[in-house]
Write an enzyme that holds these catalytic residues in place. Structure first.
Site, PDB file in Angstrom:
ATOM      1  N   SER A  58       0.803  -1.089   0.017  1.00 38.61           N
ATOM      2  CA  SER A  58       0.450  -0.307   0.044  1.00 38.61           C
ATOM      3  C   SER A  58       1.147   1.024   0.041  1.00 38.61           C
ATOM      4  O   SER A  58       2.233   1.261   0.318  1.00 38.61           O
ATOM      5  CB  SER A  58      -0.687   0.139   1.103  1.00 38.61           C
ATOM      6  OG  SER A  58      -1.020   1.249   1.240  1.00 38.61           O
ATOM      7  N   TYR A  73      -0.535  -0.808  10.546  1.00 38.56           N
ATOM      8  CA  TYR A  73      -1.023  -0.626   8.610  1.00 38.56           C
ATOM      9  C   TYR A  73       0.209  -0.945   7.377  1.00 38.56           C
ATOM     10  O   TYR A  73       0.817  -1.409   7.408  1.00 38.56           O
ATOM     11  CB  TYR A  73      -2.287  -0.579   7.966  1.00 38.56           C
ATOM     12  CG  TYR A  73      -2.524  -1.047   6.683  1.00 38.56           C
ATOM     13  CD1 TYR A  73      -3.865  -1.803   5.980  1.00 38.56           C
ATOM     14  CD2 TYR A  73      -2.609   0.204   5.963  1.00 38.56           C
ATOM     15  CE1 TYR A  73      -3.918  -2.189   5.438  1.00 38.56           C
ATOM     16  CE2 TYR A  73      -3.094   0.148   4.345  1.00 38.56           C
ATOM     17  CZ  TYR A  73      -3.879  -0.379   4.241  1.00 38.56           C
ATOM     18  OH  TYR A  73      -4.577  -1.038   3.212  1.00 38.56           O
ATOM     19  N   LYS A 109       2.139  -3.406   5.760  1.00 40.90           N
ATOM     20  CA  LYS A 109       2.009  -3.356   4.090  1.00 40.90           C
ATOM     21  C   LYS A 109       3.907  -2.693   3.721  1.00 40.90           C
ATOM     22  O   LYS A 109       4.472  -3.660   2.497  1.00 40.90           O
ATOM     23  CB  LYS A 109       1.785  -2.495   3.526  1.00 40.90           C
ATOM     24  CG  LYS A 109       0.157  -2.336   3.817  1.00 40.90           C
ATOM     25  CD  LYS A 109      -0.080  -3.621   2.580  1.00 40.90           C
ATOM     26  CE  LYS A 109      -1.990  -3.360   2.724  1.00 40.90           C
ATOM     27  NZ  LYS A 109      -2.114  -4.624   2.025  1.00 40.90           N
TER      28      LYS A 109
HETATM   29  P1  NAI Z   1     -12.088  -5.113   1.283  1.00 45.92           P
HETATM   30  O1  NAI Z   1     -12.510  -4.899   1.944  1.00 45.92           O
HETATM   31  O2  NAI Z   1     -13.151  -4.793  -0.458  1.00 45.92           O
HETATM   32  O3  NAI Z   1     -11.030  -6.947   0.709  1.00 45.92           O
HETATM   33  C1  NAI Z   1     -10.247  -6.727   1.647  1.00 45.92           C
HETATM   34  C2  NAI Z   1     -11.435  -8.726   1.462  1.00 45.92           C
HETATM   35  O4  NAI Z   1     -10.226  -9.839   2.276  1.00 45.92           O
HETATM   36  C3  NAI Z   1     -12.465  -8.494   2.468  1.00 45.92           C
HETATM   37  O5  NAI Z   1     -13.392  -9.591   1.531  1.00 45.92           O
HETATM   38  C4  NAI Z   1     -12.358  -9.456   3.744  1.00 45.92           C
HETATM   39  O6  NAI Z   1     -13.521 -10.275   4.337  1.00 45.92           O
HETATM   40  C5  NAI Z   1     -10.977 -10.489   3.324  1.00 45.92           C
HETATM   41  N1  NAI Z   1     -10.429 -10.295   4.670  1.00 45.92           N
HETATM   42  C6  NAI Z   1      -9.794  -9.785   5.609  1.00 45.92           C
HETATM   43  N2  NAI Z   1      -9.186  -9.790   7.085  1.00 45.92           N
HETATM   44  C7  NAI Z   1      -9.369 -12.187   6.520  1.00 45.92           C
HETATM   45  C8  NAI Z   1      -8.505 -13.053   7.327  1.00 45.92           C
HETATM   46  N3  NAI Z   1      -7.977 -12.765   7.502  1.00 45.92           N
HETATM   47  N4  NAI Z   1      -8.864 -14.305   6.033  1.00 45.92           N
HETATM   48  C9  NAI Z   1      -8.954 -14.311   4.665  1.00 45.92           C
HETATM   49  N5  NAI Z   1      -9.882 -13.324   4.164  1.00 45.92           N
HETATM   50  C10 NAI Z   1     -10.064 -11.572   5.239  1.00 45.92           C
HETATM   51  O7  NAI Z   1     -11.151  -4.188   0.884  1.00 45.92           O
HETATM   52  P2  NAI Z   1      -9.849  -3.589  -0.592  1.00 45.92           P
HETATM   53  O8  NAI Z   1      -9.781  -2.389  -0.940  1.00 45.92           O
HETATM   54  O9  NAI Z   1     -10.955  -4.529  -1.924  1.00 45.92           O
HETATM   55  O10 NAI Z   1      -8.508  -4.617  -0.654  1.00 45.92           O
HETATM   56  C11 NAI Z   1      -8.034  -5.612  -0.590  1.00 45.92           C
HETATM   57  C12 NAI Z   1      -5.903  -5.761   0.027  1.00 45.92           C
HETATM   58  O11 NAI Z   1      -6.159  -4.442  -0.866  1.00 45.92           O
HETATM   59  C13 NAI Z   1      -5.727  -5.010   1.311  1.00 45.92           C
HETATM   60  O12 NAI Z   1      -4.872  -5.893   1.677  1.00 45.92           O
HETATM   61  C14 NAI Z   1      -5.997  -3.951   0.707  1.00 45.92           C
HETATM   62  O13 NAI Z   1      -5.076  -3.252   2.439  1.00 45.92           O
HETATM   63  C15 NAI Z   1      -4.597  -3.426  -0.062  1.00 45.92           C
HETATM   64  N6  NAI Z   1      -4.738  -2.598  -0.299  1.00 45.92           N
HETATM   65  C16 NAI Z   1      -6.299  -1.743  -0.370  1.00 45.92           C
HETATM   66  C17 NAI Z   1      -6.562  -0.143  -1.198  1.00 45.92           C
HETATM   67  C18 NAI Z   1      -7.900   0.502  -2.326  1.00 45.92           C
HETATM   68  O14 NAI Z   1      -7.519   1.638  -1.846  1.00 45.92           O
HETATM   69  N7  NAI Z   1      -8.813   0.006  -1.989  1.00 45.92           N
HETATM   70  C19 NAI Z   1      -4.880   0.950  -1.102  1.00 45.92           C
HETATM   71  C20 NAI Z   1      -3.737   0.114  -0.448  1.00 45.92           C
HETATM   72  C21 NAI Z   1      -3.739  -1.037  -0.545  1.00 45.92           C
END
Ligand code: NAI
Length: 299
Positions: free
Chosen positions: A153, A166, A170
């Protein structure tokens, strides 16, 4: 250019019930990969459990004519990580691709951050990516092929207020990715990281509502799909991606300043500007390359 396909490949995408992971899973499946859709199904902070989100994505893939299996397991436990990899091996007989994407947020200013908030976030992002990669590694090594993408990130690469937990996880993933790239090279295992920006439930109250379309998740997935494709030539790299823009992020070292003998505190103070100079810079690929300018200066 001919379509980049994943026929015969098996992929694990963690946290694929929502947001970016869901989009990655759908895209890989649409291009022929068999996909393990992992998601624990909790809320944005990681509270709660549900098999619903992973199964919904599997149903969508199957409806579109693809193949997928749901794994509602927790990436943050060794048993959960093993179960995710086992789902690939038992259902599809192999594993080629790991996309470590699962994530949660427990933002708090550092002054107020609890040990529990620190541990939980590190456990999902950093330990989870380690555990799933660790469970997959022997299989990738044995078959002499693997592609891993870790999800870093900008908050980790550059720091961000309220995200000590976080951002630590990251940035940790950057070191993890670079070391996996070194150790995997011999076995055609390539590991890279992305630092995305996209409008998801994780960022919907951080990014302006009007950016939902501009920063849609489908503008991140093409990079991930390329990085996990057999044609990808790169390993150990970090790419920022969002809104259709992709750029490599480098860890660089400036020219520095050297005094072979008798270095004093006053020398440091007097040469602070040159010590902080950014150009000309080098981008070392390993500690030996990083040592090279020092060795040259000492000759
Ligand atoms: P999101 O919240 O839509 O998706 C994350 C998913 O991970 C969720 O479906 C959740 O249920 C699942 N999850 C959480 N803990 C878990 C576990 N212990 N075991 C299995 N599944 C688990 O969020 P998003 O934005 O799609 O994030 C995806 C990745 O991208 C994350 O690692 C986030 O930190 C990273 N990220 C996202 C950014 C953004 O702008 N959306 C920016 C930088 C990084």
């Amino acid at each position: 250019m001919s379509e980049l396909r994943f026929d015969g490949r098996v992929a694990v995408v963690t946290g694929a019930g929502h947001g970016l992971g869901r989009r990655h899973a759908l895209e890989l499946a649409a291009r022929g990969a068999k996909v393990v859709v992992n998601d624990l199904g909790g809320d944005r902070s990681g509270s709660g459990v549900s098999s619903g989100p992973a199964q919904q994505v599997v149903d969508e893939i199957v409806k579109n004519g693809g193949e997928a299996v749901a794994s509602p397991d927790n990436v943050a436990t060794p048993e959960g990580a093993q179960a995710i990899v086992q789902a690939a091996l038992e259902t599809f007989g192999k594993l080629d691709i790991v996309v470590n994407n699962a994530g949660i947020l427990r933002d708090k200013s550092f002054k107020n951050m609890t040990v529990e908030e620190w541990d939980t976030v590190i456990a999902v992002h950093l330990r989870g990516s380690f555990l799933v990669s660790n469970a997959a590694w022997p299989h990738l090594r044995e078959q002499g092929y693997g592609r891993i993408v870790n999800t870093s990130s900008p908050a980790g690469l550059f720091g961000n207020f309220g995200q000590a937990n976080y951002s630590t996880a990251k940035m940790g993933l950057v070191g993890f990715t670079k070391t996996l790239a070194h150790e995997g090279a011999k076995y055609d295992i390539k590991a890279n990281a992305i630092a995305p920006v996209a409008w998801t439930r994780m960022t919907e109250d951080l990014l302006p509502a009007e950016s939902a379309e501009v920063l849609s998740v489908d503008k991140v997935t093409p990079l991930v799909a390329y990085l996990v494709h057999e044609d990808n030539p790169s390993s150990g790299e970090v790419y920022t991606v969002g809104g259709g823009r992709i750029a490599r992020i480098i860890v660089a070292e400036g020219p520095g300043w050297t005094k072979k003998d008798g270095l004093t505190v006053e020398d440091v103070a007097a040469n602070w500007e040159q010590i902080n100079a950014e150009e000309p810079f080098i981008v070392p690929r390993n500690p030996m390359e990083q040592m090279a300018p020092l060795m040259q200066a000492l000759q």
